[in-house]
Design a protein around this motif. Structure first.
Motif, PDB file in Angstrom:
ATOM      1  N   GLU A  69       0.811  -1.219   0.000  1.00 48.31           N
ATOM      2  CA  GLU A  69       0.000   0.000   0.000  1.00 48.31           C
ATOM      3  C   GLU A  69       0.846   1.272   0.000  1.00 48.31           C
ATOM      4  OE1 GLU A  69      -3.292   0.073   2.775  1.00 48.31           O
ATOM      5  OE2 GLU A  69      -3.241  -2.114   2.869  1.00 48.31           O
ATOM      6  N   MET A  70       2.157   1.132   0.272  1.00 49.80           N
ATOM      7  CA  MET A  70       3.047   2.300   0.339  1.00 49.80           C
ATOM      8  C   MET A  70       4.190   2.189  -0.666  1.00 49.80           C
ATOM      9  SD  MET A  70       1.771   4.399   2.512  1.00 49.80           S
ATOM     10  CE  MET A  70       3.101   5.531   2.906  1.00 49.80           C
ATOM     11  N   ASP A  71       3.996   1.425  -1.723  1.00 51.61           N
ATOM     12  CA  ASP A  71       5.061   1.205  -2.704  1.00 51.61           C
ATOM     13  C   ASP A  71       5.650   2.492  -3.269  1.00 51.61           C
ATOM     14  OD1 ASP A  71       5.294  -1.529  -2.529  1.00 51.61           O
ATOM     15  OD2 ASP A  71       3.946  -1.941  -4.202  1.00 51.61           O
ATOM     16  N   SER A  72       4.845   3.483  -3.511  1.00 47.37           N
ATOM     17  CA  SER A  72       5.341   4.720  -4.115  1.00 47.37           C
ATOM     18  C   SER A  72       6.258   5.490  -3.151  1.00 47.37           C
ATOM     19  CB  SER A  72       4.161   5.602  -4.531  1.00 47.37           C
ATOM     20  OG  SER A  72       4.627   6.796  -5.097  1.00 47.37           O
ATOM     21  N   SER A  73       5.817   5.711  -1.932  1.00 43.63           N
ATOM     22  CA  SER A  73       6.607   6.489  -0.965  1.00 43.63           C
ATOM     23  C   SER A  73       7.851   5.760  -0.485  1.00 43.63           C
ATOM     24  CB  SER A  73       5.758   6.853   0.252  1.00 43.63           C
ATOM     25  OG  SER A  73       4.749   7.748  -0.101  1.00 43.63           O
ATOM     26  N   LEU A  74       7.763   4.450  -0.360  1.00 45.49           N
ATOM     27  CA  LEU A  74       8.864   3.676   0.204  1.00 45.49           C
ATOM     28  C   LEU A  74       9.705   2.987  -0.860  1.00 45.49           C
ATOM     29  CD1 LEU A  74       6.952   2.053   3.202  1.00 45.49           C
ATOM     30  CD2 LEU A  74       8.201   4.224   3.134  1.00 45.49           C
ATOM     31  N   SER A  75       9.434   3.257  -2.118  1.00 43.30           N
ATOM     32  CA  SER A  75      10.124   2.614  -3.228  1.00 43.30           C
ATOM     33  C   SER A  75      11.643   2.752  -3.113  1.00 43.30           C
ATOM     34  CB  SER A  75       9.656   3.227  -4.545  1.00 43.30           C
ATOM     35  OG  SER A  75      10.379   2.693  -5.618  1.00 43.30           O
ATOM     36  N   GLY A  76      12.328   1.629  -3.194  1.00 49.60           N
ATOM     37  CA  GLY A  76      13.780   1.630  -3.143  1.00 49.60           C
ATOM     38  C   GLY A  76      14.366   1.778  -1.750  1.00 49.60           C
ATOM     39  N   SER A  77      13.541   1.914  -0.742  1.00 53.07           N
ATOM     40  CA  SER A  77      14.029   2.068   0.629  1.00 53.07           C
ATOM     41  C   SER A  77      13.718   0.815   1.432  1.00 53.07           C
ATOM     42  CB  SER A  77      13.357   3.265   1.310  1.00 53.07           C
ATOM     43  OG  SER A  77      13.632   4.444   0.610  1.00 53.07           O
ATOM     44  N   ASN A  78      14.658   0.441   2.279  1.00 54.22           N
ATOM     45  CA  ASN A  78      14.374  -0.679   3.175  1.00 54.22           C
ATOM     46  C   ASN A  78      14.714  -0.353   4.626  1.00 54.22           C
ATOM     47  OD1 ASN A  78      17.141  -0.854   3.124  1.00 54.22           O
ATOM     48  ND2 ASN A  78      17.238  -2.902   2.250  1.00 54.22           N
ATOM     49  N   ILE A  79      15.150   0.890   4.871  1.00 61.71           N
ATOM     50  CA  ILE A  79      15.363   1.356   6.238  1.00 61.71           C
ATOM     51  C   ILE A  79      14.851   2.789   6.364  1.00 61.71           C
ATOM     52  CG2 ILE A  79      17.324  -0.153   6.756  1.00 61.71           C
ATOM     53  CD1 ILE A  79      19.199   2.208   6.252  1.00 61.71           C
ATOM     54  N   VAL A  80      14.482   3.157   7.593  1.00 62.97           N
ATOM     55  CA  VAL A  80      14.028   4.518   7.885  1.00 62.97           C
ATOM     56  C   VAL A  80      14.650   4.982   9.191  1.00 62.97           C
ATOM     57  CG1 VAL A  80      11.799   4.312   6.703  1.00 62.97           C
ATOM     58  CG2 VAL A  80      11.954   3.753   9.121  1.00 62.97           C
ATOM     59  N   VAL A  81      14.803   6.295   9.317  1.00 61.15           N
ATOM     60  CA  VAL A  81      15.163   6.897  10.600  1.00 61.15           C
ATOM     61  C   VAL A  81      13.872   7.409  11.208  1.00 61.15           C
ATOM     62  CG1 VAL A  81      16.351   8.785  11.768  1.00 61.15           C
ATOM     63  CG2 VAL A  81      17.521   7.522   9.964  1.00 61.15           C
ATOM     64  N   LEU A  82      13.589   6.970  12.429  1.00 62.68           N
ATOM     65  CA  LEU A  82      12.409   7.410  13.158  1.00 62.68           C
ATOM     66  C   LEU A  82      12.808   8.416  14.218  1.00 62.68           C
ATOM     67  CD1 LEU A  82      10.646   3.981  13.728  1.00 62.68           C
ATOM     68  CD2 LEU A  82      10.244   5.654  11.907  1.00 62.68           C
ATOM     69  N   ASP A  83      12.018   9.448  14.341  1.00 64.60           N
ATOM     70  CA  ASP A  83      12.232  10.503  15.333  1.00 64.60           C
ATOM     71  C   ASP A  83      11.160  10.350  16.406  1.00 64.60           C
ATOM     72  OD1 ASP A  83      12.560  12.826  16.789  1.00 64.60           O
ATOM     73  OD2 ASP A  83      12.571  14.140  15.040  1.00 64.60           O
ATOM     74  N   PHE A  84      11.587  10.169  17.651  1.00 69.37           N
ATOM     75  CA  PHE A  84      10.662  10.006  18.768  1.00 69.37           C
ATOM     76  C   PHE A  84      10.523  11.277  19.600  1.00 69.37           C
ATOM     77  CE2 PHE A  84      12.344   5.600  18.215  1.00 69.37           C
ATOM     78  CZ  PHE A  84      11.183   5.068  17.705  1.00 69.37           C
ATOM     79  N   SER A  85      11.178  12.359  19.175  1.00 67.81           N
ATOM     80  CA  SER A  85      11.087  13.602  19.937  1.00 67.81           C
ATOM     81  C   SER A  85       9.726  14.251  19.695  1.00 67.81           C
ATOM     82  CB  SER A  85      12.215  14.557  19.540  1.00 67.81           C
ATOM     83  OG  SER A  85      12.140  14.875  18.173  1.00 67.81           O
ATOM     84  N   ALA A  86       9.451  15.295  20.435  1.00 68.20           N
ATOM     85  CA  ALA A  86       8.185  16.005  20.278  1.00 68.20           C
ATOM     86  C   ALA A  86       8.147  16.689  18.917  1.00 68.20           C
ATOM     87  CB  ALA A  86       8.024  17.033  21.390  1.00 68.20           C
ATOM     88  N   TRP A  87       7.039  16.514  18.212  1.00 66.66           N
ATOM     89  CA  TRP A  87       6.870  17.124  16.904  1.00 66.66           C
ATOM     90  C   TRP A  87       5.397  17.387  16.684  1.00 66.66           C
ATOM     91  CZ3 TRP A  87       3.998  13.047  15.613  1.00 66.66           C
ATOM     92  CH2 TRP A  87       4.434  11.771  15.954  1.00 66.66           C
ATOM     93  N   GLN A  88       5.132  18.327  15.820  1.00 72.07           N
ATOM     94  CA  GLN A  88       3.755  18.645  15.431  1.00 72.07           C
ATOM     95  C   GLN A  88       3.375  17.805  14.216  1.00 72.07           C
ATOM     96  OE1 GLN A  88       1.539  20.641  16.950  1.00 72.07           O
ATOM     97  NE2 GLN A  88       3.038  20.931  18.561  1.00 72.07           N
ATOM     98  N   PRO A  89       2.209  17.185  14.219  1.00 73.33           N
ATOM     99  CA  PRO A  89       1.784  16.418  13.044  1.00 73.33           C
ATOM    100  C   PRO A  89       1.721  17.300  11.798  1.00 73.33           C
ATOM    101  CG  PRO A  89       0.387  15.923  14.916  1.00 73.33           C
ATOM    102  CD  PRO A  89       1.253  17.080  15.317  1.00 73.33           C
TER     103      PRO A  89
END
Length: 168
Positions: A69-89
């Motif tokens: 369902e996310m092939d377009s956004s995640l295309s070619g990627s197999n890792i991500v950096v996640l940020d757990f700090s406070a952020w605004q949506p």
């Protein structure tokens, strides 16, 4: 030297030229059918671009399971950096959303009484967006700050010299 040896040398040289720092991986992947776990393997590390530098204790890497369902956004990627700090949506950002039975990467839109999850394949069809029963942002586990590629062939789990590529 052979063309293959030359390619490896050039790749190694470019890896060393990129400023980076190492982040640890989460123990489990993110994707459909895989429950959320906050556990981190501090020995399993990989370099990420230095522009992500900051409060590193709020950043962690995660491997991605295939999510059609996310092939377009995640295309070619197999890792991500996640940020757990406070952020605004943000409507343009990607988030890890804990749906209870699994954790997936989606865009979000707050509704009147619900939080809507948006996948690539239904981006232009609001009537098909998945609705979580609560507007609570507690289901958001982290914001995706960077998408990259981990080389498939590595000498050992402790040797993470693959060059990260791509950015969000």
């Amino acid at each position: 030297c052979t063309p293959t040896e030359l390619q490896h040398h050039v790749a190694d040289s470019s890896i060393q030229a990129r400023p980076s720092f190492h982040l640890p991986f989460r123990v489990s992947q993110i994707g459909p059918g895989i429950p959320w776990s906050a556990q981190v393997n501090w020995q399993d590390r990989h370099p990420v671009p230095s522009f992500l530098a900051g409060p590193r204790n709020n950043l962690v890497l995660a491997r991605l399971a295939h999510d059609r369902e996310m092939d377009s956004s995640l295309s070619g990627s197999n890792i991500v950096v996640l940020d757990f700090s406070a952020w605004q949506p943000s409507p343009d950002a990607l988030y890890v959303v804990d749906r209870g039975h699994d954790a997936v990467i989606r865009r979000i839109r707050p509704g009147t009484r619900k939080l809507y999850l948006i996948a690539d394949d239904n981006l232009d069809s609001p009537e098909t967006w998945e609705a979580l029963p609560s507007l609570s942002l507690d289901t958001l586990r982290g914001r995706v700050r960077w998408l990259g590629k981990e080389q498939a062939a590595r000498a050992s789990p402790a040797n993470h010299m693959a060059a990260p590529s791509g950015a969000l």
